[in-house]
Structure formats: structure tokens, C-alpha cells
Design a protein around this motif. Structure first.
Motif, PDB file in Angstrom:
ATOM      1  N   SER A  26      31.886  37.072  59.345  1.00  0.00           N
ATOM      2  CA  SER A  26      30.703  37.794  58.853  1.00  0.00           C
ATOM      3  C   SER A  26      31.123  38.950  57.960  1.00  0.00           C
ATOM      4  CB  SER A  26      29.868  38.316  60.019  1.00  0.00           C
ATOM      5  OG  SER A  26      29.590  37.279  60.924  1.00  0.00           O
ATOM      6  N   PHE A  27      32.251  39.590  58.299  1.00  0.00           N
ATOM      7  CA  PHE A  27      32.788  40.625  57.413  1.00  0.00           C
ATOM      8  C   PHE A  27      33.098  40.036  56.040  1.00  0.00           C
ATOM      9  CE2 PHE A  27      34.791  44.017  60.427  1.00  0.00           C
ATOM     10  CZ  PHE A  27      33.519  44.407  60.789  1.00  0.00           C
ATOM     11  N   LEU A  28      33.744  38.844  56.080  1.00  0.00           N
ATOM     12  CA  LEU A  28      34.173  38.221  54.825  1.00  0.00           C
ATOM     13  C   LEU A  28      33.011  38.022  53.870  1.00  0.00           C
ATOM     14  CD1 LEU A  28      36.757  35.403  55.592  1.00  0.00           C
ATOM     15  CD2 LEU A  28      37.092  37.536  54.348  1.00  0.00           C
ATOM     16  N   ILE A  29      31.863  37.640  54.418  1.00  0.00           N
ATOM     17  CA  ILE A  29      30.735  37.318  53.549  1.00  0.00           C
ATOM     18  C   ILE A  29      30.190  38.577  52.878  1.00  0.00           C
ATOM     19  CG2 ILE A  29      28.664  37.502  54.998  1.00  0.00           C
ATOM     20  CD1 ILE A  29      28.112  34.556  54.170  1.00  0.00           C
ATOM     21  N   ALA A  30      30.546  39.736  53.435  1.00  0.00           N
ATOM     22  CA  ALA A  30      30.110  40.983  52.804  1.00  0.00           C
ATOM     23  C   ALA A  30      30.831  41.206  51.482  1.00  0.00           C
ATOM     24  CB  ALA A  30      30.354  42.165  53.738  1.00  0.00           C
ATOM     25  N   VAL A  31      32.017  40.611  51.322  1.00  0.00           N
ATOM     26  CA  VAL A  31      32.789  40.869  50.102  1.00  0.00           C
ATOM     27  C   VAL A  31      32.111  40.264  48.864  1.00  0.00           C
ATOM     28  CG1 VAL A  31      35.013  40.548  48.974  1.00  0.00           C
ATOM     29  CG2 VAL A  31      34.928  41.192  51.370  1.00  0.00           C
ATOM     30  N   PRO A  32      31.843  38.935  48.851  1.00  0.00           N
ATOM     31  CA  PRO A  32      31.169  38.411  47.657  1.00  0.00           C
ATOM     32  C   PRO A  32      29.785  39.022  47.443  1.00  0.00           C
ATOM     33  CG  PRO A  32      31.317  36.731  49.375  1.00  0.00           C
ATOM     34  CD  PRO A  32      32.194  37.862  49.795  1.00  0.00           C
ATOM     35  N   THR A  33      29.111  39.387  48.535  1.00  0.00           N
ATOM     36  CA  THR A  33      27.794  40.012  48.374  1.00  0.00           C
ATOM     37  C   THR A  33      27.960  41.377  47.717  1.00  0.00           C
ATOM     38  OG1 THR A  33      27.292  38.931  50.456  1.00  0.00           O
ATOM     39  CG2 THR A  33      25.651  40.415  49.583  1.00  0.00           C
ATOM     40  N   GLY A  34      28.978  42.125  48.151  1.00  0.00           N
ATOM     41  CA  GLY A  34      29.246  43.414  47.528  1.00  0.00           C
ATOM     42  C   GLY A  34      29.602  43.251  46.062  1.00  0.00           C
ATOM     43  N   ILE A  52      38.458  43.049  40.205  1.00  0.00           N
ATOM     44  CA  ILE A  52      39.416  42.787  41.284  1.00  0.00           C
ATOM     45  C   ILE A  52      39.526  44.017  42.182  1.00  0.00           C
ATOM     46  CG2 ILE A  52      41.865  42.417  41.790  1.00  0.00           C
ATOM     47  CD1 ILE A  52      41.945  40.598  39.326  1.00  0.00           C
ATOM     48  N   SER A  53      39.524  45.201  41.567  1.00  0.00           N
ATOM     49  CA  SER A  53      39.736  46.384  42.398  1.00  0.00           C
ATOM     50  C   SER A  53      38.547  46.625  43.326  1.00  0.00           C
ATOM     51  CB  SER A  53      40.032  47.609  41.529  1.00  0.00           C
ATOM     52  OG  SER A  53      38.972  47.837  40.650  1.00  0.00           O
ATOM     53  N   TRP A  54      37.304  46.376  42.879  1.00  0.00           N
ATOM     54  CA  TRP A  54      36.230  46.622  43.863  1.00  0.00           C
ATOM     55  C   TRP A  54      36.141  45.521  44.906  1.00  0.00           C
ATOM     56  CZ3 TRP A  54      32.496  47.308  39.252  1.00  0.00           C
ATOM     57  CH2 TRP A  54      31.958  46.100  38.821  1.00  0.00           C
ATOM     58  N   THR A  55      36.596  44.310  44.555  1.00  0.00           N
ATOM     59  CA  THR A  55      36.663  43.258  45.582  1.00  0.00           C
ATOM     60  C   THR A  55      37.676  43.650  46.660  1.00  0.00           C
ATOM     61  OG1 THR A  55      36.261  41.692  43.805  1.00  0.00           O
ATOM     62  CG2 THR A  55      36.948  40.780  45.908  1.00  0.00           C
ATOM     63  N   VAL A  56      38.855  44.080  46.199  1.00  0.00           N
ATOM     64  CA  VAL A  56      39.891  44.470  47.151  1.00  0.00           C
ATOM     65  C   VAL A  56      39.451  45.702  47.941  1.00  0.00           C
ATOM     66  CG1 VAL A  56      42.265  45.319  47.347  1.00  0.00           C
ATOM     67  CG2 VAL A  56      41.736  43.443  45.798  1.00  0.00           C
ATOM     68  N   GLY A  57      38.800  46.648  47.258  1.00  0.00           N
ATOM     69  CA  GLY A  57      38.322  47.862  47.932  1.00  0.00           C
ATOM     70  C   GLY A  57      37.369  47.526  49.068  1.00  0.00           C
ATOM     71  N   ALA A  58      36.400  46.645  48.778  1.00  0.00           N
ATOM     72  CA  ALA A  58      35.440  46.257  49.821  1.00  0.00           C
ATOM     73  C   ALA A  58      36.167  45.586  50.978  1.00  0.00           C
ATOM     74  CB  ALA A  58      34.388  45.325  49.240  1.00  0.00           C
ATOM     75  N   ALA A  59      37.136  44.726  50.642  1.00  0.00           N
ATOM     76  CA  ALA A  59      37.869  44.018  51.695  1.00  0.00           C
ATOM     77  C   ALA A  59      38.657  45.001  52.556  1.00  0.00           C
ATOM     78  CB  ALA A  59      38.793  42.971  51.073  1.00  0.00           C
ATOM     79  N   LEU A  60      39.243  46.021  51.912  1.00  0.00           N
ATOM     80  CA  LEU A  60      40.047  46.980  52.676  1.00  0.00           C
ATOM     81  C   LEU A  60      39.198  47.751  53.682  1.00  0.00           C
ATOM     82  CD1 LEU A  60      42.569  48.410  50.056  1.00  0.00           C
ATOM     83  CD2 LEU A  60      42.988  46.858  51.971  1.00  0.00           C
ATOM     84  N   PRO A 102      46.822  52.578  34.270  1.00  0.00           N
ATOM     85  CA  PRO A 102      46.005  53.127  35.359  1.00  0.00           C
ATOM     86  C   PRO A 102      46.096  54.647  35.417  1.00  0.00           C
ATOM     87  CG  PRO A 102      47.797  51.720  36.188  1.00  0.00           C
ATOM     88  CD  PRO A 102      47.800  51.587  34.725  1.00  0.00           C
ATOM     89  N   GLY A 103      47.292  55.195  35.152  1.00  0.00           N
ATOM     90  CA  GLY A 103      47.449  56.637  35.191  1.00  0.00           C
ATOM     91  C   GLY A 103      46.552  57.305  34.160  1.00  0.00           C
ATOM     92  N   ALA A 104      46.506  56.711  32.984  1.00  0.00           N
ATOM     93  CA  ALA A 104      45.713  57.296  31.912  1.00  0.00           C
ATOM     94  C   ALA A 104      44.233  57.298  32.263  1.00  0.00           C
ATOM     95  CB  ALA A 104      45.949  56.526  30.623  1.00  0.00           C
ATOM     96  N   SER A 105      43.759  56.198  32.830  1.00  0.00           N
ATOM     97  CA  SER A 105      42.330  56.128  33.136  1.00  0.00           C
ATOM     98  C   SER A 105      41.988  57.128  34.241  1.00  0.00           C
ATOM     99  CB  SER A 105      41.950  54.710  33.540  1.00  0.00           C
ATOM    100  OG  SER A 105      42.331  54.471  34.871  1.00  0.00           O
ATOM    101  N   ASN A 114      35.177  43.191  33.229  1.00  0.00           N
ATOM    102  CA  ASN A 114      36.466  43.858  33.223  1.00  0.00           C
ATOM    103  C   ASN A 114      37.205  43.367  34.457  1.00  0.00           C
ATOM    104  OD1 ASN A 114      38.545  45.692  33.881  1.00  0.00           O
ATOM    105  ND2 ASN A 114      37.580  47.255  32.609  1.00  0.00           N
ATOM    106  N   THR A 115      38.138  42.465  34.235  1.00  0.00           N
ATOM    107  CA  THR A 115      38.765  41.768  35.365  1.00  0.00           C
ATOM    108  C   THR A 115      39.420  42.751  36.328  1.00  0.00           C
ATOM    109  OG1 THR A 115      39.208  40.012  33.823  1.00  0.00           O
ATOM    110  CG2 THR A 115      40.284  39.860  35.956  1.00  0.00           C
ATOM    111  N   ARG A 116      40.126  43.750  35.758  1.00  0.00           N
ATOM    112  CA  ARG A 116      40.841  44.664  36.641  1.00  0.00           C
ATOM    113  C   ARG A 116      39.861  45.428  37.546  1.00  0.00           C
ATOM    114  NH1 ARG A 116      45.083  48.721  34.089  1.00  0.00           N
ATOM    115  NH2 ARG A 116      45.656  46.759  33.111  1.00  0.00           N
TER     116      ARG A 116
END
Lengths: 566, 337
Positions: free
Chosen positions: A331-339, B137-145, B27-30, B132-134
């Protein structure tokens, strides 16, 4: 005003003309026997919207009952019947079919097709839906179902719910299920086979992407619920014991089967709404969608994960901890694509030139509401916390934030966005915006405090609560809010009805849309397009406009007369 | 800072006004561009009064949300205070709540800021950005973290919620763990807990007191609706249902546990103080009188509990005797033949 600008602003060209077939039949017979996807779409939208209003009345009756503690406005029997009818109606007779209605009308137009792949099957879908609704509501004349829209066994077994209302519910699931299944096959076949030349998968409008996934999810989930309700039917009447614990059956089996359908159903309901918003935001921000591929891919990922999270509805059922942990993580995982979707939508607005017309209001309101529903979803996914929250008003608040936001606000967004295309007329913008604000305030008033009611210990589906439980104020705010919400919805209904005849003439492309439905007349003629343009990008109408500008040698915005066919 | 560097910073700042985020680069510049931009916004000559007012309003909202959560804890958080597991759930909930508030403010803030800042104005042209791919990717990874962190917190707190602790020394004196009890049943480290069987039926809860209550309930003390328990003693509940599904829930004593016919479910609580009564009710729809299926847990001292148990046993025996007498009378009158 911006809107009148839209109405008078010239359009590039219209390559479609009305085919004047001789009318040999009465108008009503024409509607009853039609296989035209547009007429079927309108009948879908109008009838499911009527079910929405009925479901709304049921909700208001429940809110009246809960307005004061220990109220006796409704009997417990009627209260149980009302929440069963309300849930079932909103899901099976409103949200799922109205999305099918939008898809019916706009999917062929958006992909440049002249009709659906199987027009007669399409008509069958519509009539099955209507008959399913009639079978279900006919139970009002005898004894409506009262075991909830989830019909947990053993409560829904014959021993505890002997009335035929439960069987009416089973037949509703069967008939609307066949309707949706047939419709899903039709959508899938249409999308795969009938796209305009040049429209590869990377140029498919995002609404069409979501309908493709919607169709796949329906095909995946509906057979499961069809099997489950058939087993329930045989348990009730033909002596089987699939779900009967006294004969070795399992009530938990029902829950697994039900939610294996039930959770994908949530995404079946909101993914098309995501698609509508993904169409509307770029048009009104005057900017391409941010990250087309990510938005399309996240739809597919959500659909895949949707099949892996069902048991988060069952965290308080006796299951091993490892199962609880798995379903929390999925359920956590599904939050990622939604986000990802939400971030992409906001990024689409970023640095745009945002035209604040009514569809944009509803799209933005959807995001604002849906974010809250998404966040409360994380609380519920953490299973130890869910033990406190499940089956309380916190959950009621959560899924109304998700489904009112994700479905109802996006449906209103779609209605306002496509109304000019379907009727050829514009709605009143001030009334639309007023309706939005009344709905937005009413909605939050109704459901925000329900989180607090649930946290204070108010379970779902209780027809009364004691006066000393500290729940009275929450419920009163909620009841007042529900009527405000009702007024907001009626304002839009009035807007739609009045504009049907008296609205300003819209022209083919009042919003400067991106997709092919705006290429033809409003309302489109029977054959949709005389000539289907070659698609060169995900925003074919932008290309066409640019081409017209080049050919006519003038800037589009300075043209004062509609340009003639090039 | 050299002259050239300063010039570059200025150029960056000017560019940054049009937009820092969608420009790719080192990244440093931004990062530096963003910092410059925030500084520029805070400097009086570049920040309009309106912008500062909005910032102040935003800060006030964040502040009130954060502080109000302490002041109106009951409004924002689940019930707790009757048992350590309820308290642990409450604190886990609060951790999620704080993260949620930050996410809420950032996302809704970004939404309303863009709606307000980029509304159509005369001469404004929308930037034709496709992505903007970078950044994506960064907000996908951020949410996952964030979610990984939440999962870690949850699993670290899990045993304090699921596993019962030992009773306090001044709790009820209990015999060693009973071997006949189920292996699934959670038990405290020393194996000594007061076991009570909870049985849901339309529309009342029945409690049977004693370790063997599931296998051999005959002769054990029982009560309906109100459960009496000793304070400072670990109580393990063995939950079942005899007709439809019910759900055991006393909010202040922890979460819900469904009573499913044909299945066993367990939970535990350990009330800290005698003299309290905790209320709750069935939380799973079980029929028309679902709302009336209430439950109470009355916490007493261990001595009072032993006395109550004796009294209840005598009352039950008394009632049984009266029923027997009544039955005999009815037989002799011929009414039961």
C-alpha cells in the motif's frame, strides 16, 4: 471576460459536416435503438448522474439521522438499507458508469475514430446498466438490501439476511458487471485498433491511457466478484457452504474475494478522473503536460499495484503479521506513482499561463482534496494505526476525500470541460464557479470533521450515537456541510439544465483544446469527422492550429473571422 | 568572492527569477541558485509587501498546525491512555502526523502558489516545458524514501504494540502459563497473563474468565457487556464470534480485532489504574442493532477483582439453582411435558 473570449475566438477549421440522413423514426425510438457512441454516451452520463442524485438524497437522509444524538428519524433497519443503497449506487451506478459514459462519448473522438469498435455491444452495455439499476431499486418496493455494499458473510447469508433485497444486490453486481465487462472489451478493442493515422502509443491522449487501464482493470477484477456473488447466491439458495463457518466454509474467503475486486475497483473509479485532469490542466495552463511518459506510466503502475493491496481492507481480521507487513508495504508502494501524478500536475501548472475557467477550478479543487485523501491513506496503510482507525468515521472521511475528490470533482471537471462539445453551448461561468466554491466548502465541512469523529471513537454504520460521547458537534458540522454540498451540486445541475438551450454558442473549440474532439463541430455530427487528420504529436490540435496559421499567413490570435477551410 | 563570481551569481539570480527548477545543470549550481533566490526574496528591496504577507501567512498556518496538534491532541489523534499498546499506537500515529503535516503544507502550498503566481496575465506566455527527467526521478525517490522511513519506524514499534509485557508486581497473582492455551496466543515473557475469552453474538458481548475458557468454559465465571479486570495485570483476550462477524474495540485500550466465526483472534491490554471504566462498541456491521452492541471494561484492584469473581460465581450458581427449581416446578405442574 475570459469565457466570452473563448466563445468568439476564431477556430482553425472544421473538417466535419452533418450528414442529413432522413429521419424515418420518432425521436424517442431513435434514442432507444441508437448505436451511436455519442448518444449512448449521453444516455450513460444522464442516467448515472440521476443515480448520483438518488445516492445523494440517501446520504442526506443519513446525515439528518445523525444530526443529533439518539435520533429516531430513521429506524436502524432503514439506516442500514440507506448506507447499503448509497454505497452500492455511488460505486456501481454512478462513478463506474459515468466514466464509461465519458469514455463512450470522447474516446472515439479523441483517437479520431467514427464510432466504437462494436457499436451494438456498446448499446448492450448501456441497457444492461439501466436494467441492473432498475432491478436493484425495484427492491425498494419490497425489502432493500441491508448488509452493506460489501455484504460480508455470514451477515449476508440467508440465515441472517433472508430478504430478497440481498438477492437484488447480487443481481445488480451481475448485471452491471456484465455491462462493464462488455464495455471494457469494447474500449480496449477500440483503442487498440481504431486510432487515427500516426497516433502511436506515445501520442495517445492521457484520458485514453486511463481508459485503457480502466478497461484492463475491469477485465481483471470483475470475474472475481462475479464468481464471489454467484457463490453467495448458491450459499443463500442452493445449499452450498462456501462462506458458512458452521459447515466448514470461511467468511474470510468472502473478504479476500470481495476486496480482490474491491480495491482495483477504487482505481477503476479514480483513474479515468486522473485522465480527465491530465487533459484539462495542460489546456488551461496553456502548457504541455509535465512528463507525459511518467503520467502514463504511473497509471499502469498504479493498476498493477492495485491488484496487490486488497488485504489492507482486512487488517483487523485474524491474519499473520507477515501478511499485514506485506500489505502495508504494497500500500505504501502505490503512494509513489500517485504522488508522481500529483507532482506532475502541479509542475504542469508551474510557469503556465493559467486560464481560470470552471474546468480548471474543479481540476485544482480535485488535487487539493485528493492530496488530503492520499495522506490519510498512509495512516491507514500502517496496520497498527489502522487497528485504531479502521471501521471508524476516519475511514469514511478518507475514502470520501479520495472518491469525492478523485471521482466527483473530476467528473464535474469533465462535465464542465466537455459540456460545450456535447451540447454546442457554454455553461454560465459565474454560476459554475459559485457552484464550485459552495461544493468545495460544503465538502470539506462535511468530511474534515469526520476524521475527528472517527479518532474520538465513532464507528461506521451506527444509526445512533450517545449524547455524552463528545460526537455531537462533529456530526452537526458534518450534517450542515452535507446540505451545503448538496446545494452546490444542485447549482451545477441547474447550470447544465439551463445552458442546454440558453447557453452561449460554443463553436467547435471554445477552450483551445489539445485533442482531436475539438477538431469537429459541437455537437459532433454522426460520422464525427469527414477527414481524419494525421496525428504528429500528443497535442494534435496545437499542430493543426499552427498549420492553419502558417497557411493563412496570420497570427491566430489576430484573426477576427473564422478561417475557411485551407 | 571574486568580481567574476559575483557577476555570475547575479546573472544566475536574474535567470532564477524566470525559473530555477526546470533548468538542468550541475546539482551544486542549481542548489546555489535556489539559495540565492530565497535570499533575494527575503531582502526588503526585492520582496514586495504582498509576497512577504503571503510568506507570513504561510508560516502562521504551519505554526498553528504544529502547535495546535499539541493543544488539541484529542482532536487530531486516536484515543489512548488505558493501555501501553494504545499509547504506542498513538505515538506512532503522531510520528506519521508530523510527516503528513509537512507533506501537506509543501504540496498544497506548491499547488496554490502556482495557481496564484501563474494565472493568466496580459502578455504572459506559458513556458513550453515537456518535463525534466532528473526532477521527476528525484521526487519519485524522495516520496519512496519517506515511505521507507515510515516502514522502518512502524516495524521498530511493532513489538511494543503486539507483544504483551509482564504484569506489574502489584498486579493480580497468576499461576504459570497454562499449557492447554493455544500456541497462537500472545503471552508475556514470563508466561503469566489473565486470559479472558470474548465472544461476540448479535448483539451482545460475553466474557468468560479463566485460562481454559476456549476449550472448557463450563464452570467458569462469565459476564455480559461489562468486563471486570484487575489493574496492572496483563490481560490477554481470546476473541471469537458465534454468529456473524463482530469487532472488539475499546478505543482507549488499543485497536480493533475482528471476531470472525470459525477463527481465533487475540489482543491484550494492561490497564494502569483501578477505578477507570473504558467504553467501546462493536465496530463491524453485525445487523440492525449493531449500534447498540456496546462494551465496557471496568478496572478494579486485584483484591476487588478476586472478590468480584467470587461474588459472580455465587450469583451464577444462585441463578442456576433458581432455574433448576423453576424447571422442577414446571415439570411437576405438567407445563414442560
Amino acid at each position: 471576460m475570459a469565457t466570452t473570449d473563448f466563445a468568439t475566438r476564431p477556430v482553425p477549421q472544421v473538417l466535419a459536416h452533418e450528414v442529413h440522413a432522413e429521419r424515418t423514426r420518432a425521436r424517442w425510438i431513435d434514442w432507444l435503438t441508437t448505436t451511436d457512441h455519442k448518444k449512448i454516451g449521453i444516455m450513460y452520463i444522464v442516467s448515472s448522474f440521476a443515480f448520483f442524485l438518488i445516492g445523494g438524497i440517501e446520504a442526506l437522509l443519513m446525515r439528518v439521522q445523525l444530526a443529533v444524538p439518539n435520533n429516531n428519524f430513521l429506524t436502524p433497519e432503514h439506516f442500514n438499507e440507506l448506507f447499503t443503497l448509497h454505497g452500492t449506487t455511488m460505486i456501481f451506478l454512478f462513478v463506474v458508469p459515468i466514466m464509461a459514459g465519458f469514455a463512450n462519448y470522447f474516446l472515439p473522438l479523441m483517437i479520431g475514430a467514427r464510432d466504437m469498435a462494436f457499436p451494438r455491444l456498446n448499446a448492450l452495455s448501456l441497457w444492461l446498466l439501466l436494467f441492473g439499476g432498475i432491478v436493484f431499486y425495484a427492491s425498494l418496493l419490497w425489502q432493500p438490501p441491508e448488509a452493506g455494499w460489501f455484504s460480508y458473510t455470514p451477515l449476508s447469508n440467508e440465515m441472517y439476511t433472508p430478504s430478497g433485497g440481498q438477492d437484488a444486490w447480487i443481481f445488480l453486481i451481475h448485471i452491471t458487471g456484465i455491462s462493464s465487462l462488455v464495455g471494457a472489451v469494447n474500449f480496449y478493442a477500440t483503442i487498440v485498433n481504431m486510432r487515427a493515422p500516426g497516433m502511436g502509443w506515445g501520442r495517445l491522449p492521457l484520458f485514453v491511457w486511463t481508459i485503457l487501464i480502466y478497461a484492463l482493470l475491469l477485465i481483471l477484477a470483475l470475474p472475481v466478484i462475479a464468481g464471489a456473488v454467484t457463490m453467495l447466491l448458491t450459499d443463500r439458495h442452493f445449499g452450498t457452504h462456501f462462506f458458512d463457518p458452521t459447515e466448514g466454509g470461511s467468511p474470510v474467503l468472502w473478504q479476500h474475494l470481495f476486496w480482490f475486486f474491491g480495491h482495483p475497483e477504487v482505481y477503476i473509479m479514480i483513474l479515468p478522473g486522473f485522465g480527465i485532469v491530465s487533459e484539462v490542466l495542460p489546456v488551461f495552463a496553456r502548457k504541455p503536460i509535465f512528463g507525459y511518459k511518467a503520467v502514463a506510466a504511473s497509471t499502469a503502475v498504479i493498476a498493477f499495484l492495485a491488484a496487490l493491496v486488497w488485504a489492507h481492507h482486512m487488517f483487523s481480521v485474524p491474519v499473520p503479521t507477515v501478511v499485514l507487513g506485506f500489505f502495508m508495504l504494497s500500500s505504501f508502494l502505490i503512494a509513489v506513482p500517485t504522488g508522481v501524478k500529483i507532482f506532475n500536475w502541479i509542475a504542469t501548472l508551474w510557469r503556465g499561463s493559467i486560464v481560470t475557467a470552471s474546468p480548471l477550478y474543479f481540476a485544482a479543487g480535485f488535487i487539493a482534496i485528493f492530496v488530503i485523501g492520499g495522506i490519510t491513506g498512509i495512516f491507514l496503510a500502517v496496520f497498527p494505526v489502522d487497528w485504531q482507525l479502521t471501521d471508524t468515521y476516519f475511514v469514511v472521511a478518507h475514502f470520501h476525500y479520495v472518491l469525492m475528490g478523485g471521482a466527483v470533482f473530476t467528473i464535474f471537471c469533465g462535465l464542465y470541460y466537455w459540456y460545450p462539445k456535447m451540447t454546442g453551448r457554454l455553461c454560465s461561468e459565474p454560476l459554475a464557479k459559485a457552484s464550485f466554491w459552495v461544493m468545495f466548502v460544503g465538502f470539506n465541512m462535511t468530511f474534515l470533521v469526520q476524521h475527528a469523529a472517527g479518532l474520538s471513537g465513532m464507528p461506521r454504520r451506527v444509526y445512533q450515537y450517545p449524547a455524552d460521547a463528545g460526537l455531537t458537534l462533529y456530526n452537526q458540522i458534518s450534517t450542515v456541510g452535507s446540505f451545503v454540498l448538496g446545494v452546490g451540486i444542485l447549482m451545477s445541475v441547474w447550470n447544465f439544465v439551463r445552458s442546454w438551450k440558453t447557453g452561449a454558442v460554443a463553436g467547435p473549440d471554445p477552450w483551445k483544446g489539445n485533442t482531436l474532439e475539438w477538431f469537429t463541430q459541437s455537437p459532433p455530427p454522426v460520422n464525427n469527422f469527414d477527414e481524419i487528420p494525421r496525428v504528429r504529436s500528443v497535442e494534435p490540435m496545437k499542430d493543426i492550429r499552427r498549420q492553419v496559421e502558417r497557411q493563412s499567413g496570420i497570427e491566430h490570435d489576430q484573426v477576427t473571422q473564422p478561417s475557411t477551410t485551407a | 568572492m571574486s568580481d567574476q563570481a559575483r557577476k555570475q551569481a547575479k546573472a544566475r539570480r536574474d535567470g532564477a527569477l524566470s525559473d530555477p527548477i526546470f533548468r538542468s545543470g550541475a546539482p551544486g549550481a542549481s542548489l546555489r541558485r535556489n539559495v540565492d533566490r530565497i535570499r533575494a526574496a527575503l531582502r526588503p528591496e526585492t520582496a514586495s509587501i504582498r509576497r512577504r504577507a503571503v510568506a507570513a501567512l504561510l508560516l502562521a498556518t504551519i505554526g498553528s498546525l504544529v502547535f495546535a496538534s499539541g493543544a488539541f491532541a484529542d482532536f487530531f489523534t486516536p484515543e489512548s491512555g488505558g493501555s501501553p499498546n494504545a499509547d504506542q499506537i498513538d505515538s506512532l500515529y503522531k510520528i506519521i502526523l508530523y510527516i503528513a503535516i509537512v507533506v501537506f503544507v509543501v504540496v498544497e502550498g506548491a499547488l496554490f502558489y502556482s495557481l496564484w503566481r501563474f494565472r493568466a496575465k496580459k502578455g504572459a506566455v506559458a513556458a513550453q516545458i515537456h518535463g525534466n527527467t532528473r526532477l521527476e526521478i528525484s521526487w519519485t525517490v524522495g516520496a519512496a524514501l519517506i515511505l521507507v522511513a515510515l516502514a522502518a519506524v512502524t516495524f521498530s514499534k511493532l513489538s511494543s504494540i503486539q507483544d504483551p509485557p509482564n504484569s506489574d508486581p502489584d498486579g493480580l497473582e497468576l499461576a504459570d502459563g497454562v499449557l492447554t492455551a493455544s500456541v497462537d496466543m500472545p503471552r508475556p515473557p514470563n508466561g503469566r497473563a489473565l486470559v479472558i475469552c470474548v465472544s461476540g453474538r448479535q448483539y451482545i458481548w460475553r466474557y468468560t474468565y479463566g485460562a481454559d475458557c476456549r476449550r472448557n468454559p463450563f464452570g467458569l465465571v462469565y459476564s455480559y457487556e461489562e468486563m471486570v479486570v484487575p489493574a496492572k495485570t496483563t490481560v490477554v483476550l481470546d476473541i471469537e464470534a458465534t454468529d456473524v462477524i463482530h469487532s472488539w474495540w475499546i478505543p482507549k485500550l488499543g485497536g480493533k480485532f475482528d471476531a470472525v466465526p470459525g477463527y481465533k483472534n487475540y489482543t491484550w491490554f494492561k490497564a494502569p489504574k483501578a477505578g477507570e471504566t473504558y467504553v467501546g462498541q462493536c465496530a463491524e456491521l453485525c445487523g440492525r442493532n449493531h449500534a447498540d452492541m456496546t462494551a465496557r471494561v471496568r478496572v478494579v484492584t486485584p483484591d476487588e477483582y478476586t472478590a468480584w469473581l467470587d461474588q459472580q460465581r455465587r450469583d451464577i450458581a444462585d441463578a442456576d439453582r433458581q432455574v433448576q427449581e423453576l424447571r422442577r416446578e414446571l415439570f411437576s405442574d405438567g407445563d414442560l411435558n
